[in-house]
Motif scaffolding. Structure first.
Motif, PDB file in Angstrom:
ATOM      1  N   ARG A  50       0.844  -1.201   0.000  1.00 35.57           N
ATOM      2  CA  ARG A  50       0.000   0.000   0.000  1.00 35.57           C
ATOM      3  C   ARG A  50       0.872   1.241   0.000  1.00 35.57           C
ATOM      4  NH1 ARG A  50      -4.755   0.095   3.741  1.00 35.57           N
ATOM      5  NH2 ARG A  50      -5.134   1.928   2.476  1.00 35.57           N
ATOM      6  N   THR A  71       0.576   7.243   1.157  1.00 37.43           N
ATOM      7  CA  THR A  71      -0.487   8.250   1.072  1.00 37.43           C
ATOM      8  C   THR A  71      -1.863   7.619   1.247  1.00 37.43           C
ATOM      9  OG1 THR A  71      -0.408   8.061  -1.346  1.00 37.43           O
ATOM     10  CG2 THR A  71       0.818   9.891  -0.338  1.00 37.43           C
ATOM     11  N   ASP A  72      -2.059   6.412   0.735  1.00 39.20           N
ATOM     12  CA  ASP A  72      -3.345   5.724   0.903  1.00 39.20           C
ATOM     13  C   ASP A  72      -3.582   5.359   2.370  1.00 39.20           C
ATOM     14  OD1 ASP A  72      -3.765   5.905  -1.825  1.00 39.20           O
ATOM     15  OD2 ASP A  72      -3.123   3.844  -2.235  1.00 39.20           O
ATOM     16  N   GLN A 125      -6.556   6.653   4.877  1.00 38.91           N
ATOM     17  CA  GLN A 125      -7.408   5.737   5.633  1.00 38.91           C
ATOM     18  C   GLN A 125      -7.313   5.997   7.131  1.00 38.91           C
ATOM     19  OE1 GLN A 125      -6.894   1.567   4.753  1.00 38.91           O
ATOM     20  NE2 GLN A 125      -8.482   0.962   6.198  1.00 38.91           N
ATOM     21  N   THR A 139       5.869   3.277  -0.554  1.00 40.83           N
ATOM     22  CA  THR A 139       4.950   2.327   0.065  1.00 40.83           C
ATOM     23  C   THR A 139       5.227   2.289   1.559  1.00 40.83           C
ATOM     24  OG1 THR A 139       6.451   0.463  -0.323  1.00 40.83           O
ATOM     25  CG2 THR A 139       4.772   0.916  -2.009  1.00 40.83           C
TER      26      THR A 139
END
Length: 113
Positions: free
Chosen positions: A51, A54-55, A59, A85
């Motif tokens: 992942r 930034t994601d 979240q 990541t």
């Protein structure tokens, strides 16, 4: 020692519980962004997914600026690897495994408080 499948389920339950508290209490009283980011990276690892940092920040509900500061701190503590990541270091994986194993033992009544 718990299996990775059991650790994954427990980590997801912990994250869900943390998210649920926002339904009952104001967001401002919770400031565990770095912990949320670590937990989400741990879940991604157990799911064998990569992942973007930034994601995970999104979240976790953290702004990019604040998230970057926490990433710097987590890297300085040898908990996450450098890069775009968000991946845990082997040291962080071992520590998270031990933590989740303890949570499982507490929840099942195998350990005492």
């Amino acid at each position: 020692m718990a299996s990775d499948e059991r650790r994954l389920l427990s980590a997801k339950r912990l994250c869900a519980g943390r998210s649920m508290r926002r339904e009952e209490f104001p967001e401002e009283i919770f400031g565990d962004y770095s912990w949320s980011m670590l937990m989400l990276a741990y879940i991604a690892r157990l799911e064998q997914r990569t992942r973007l940092a930034t994601d995970i920040m999104a979240q976790a509900g953290v702004s990019a600026a604040v998230g970057k500061r926490w990433l710097t701190f987590l890297r300085e503590q040898d908990l996450v690897l450098p890069g775009e990541t968000l991946q845990l270091t082997p040291t962080a994986v071992a520590r998270m495994d031990r933590y989740i194993d303890c949570v499982i033992e507490l929840a099942s009544g195998q350990a005492t408080i």
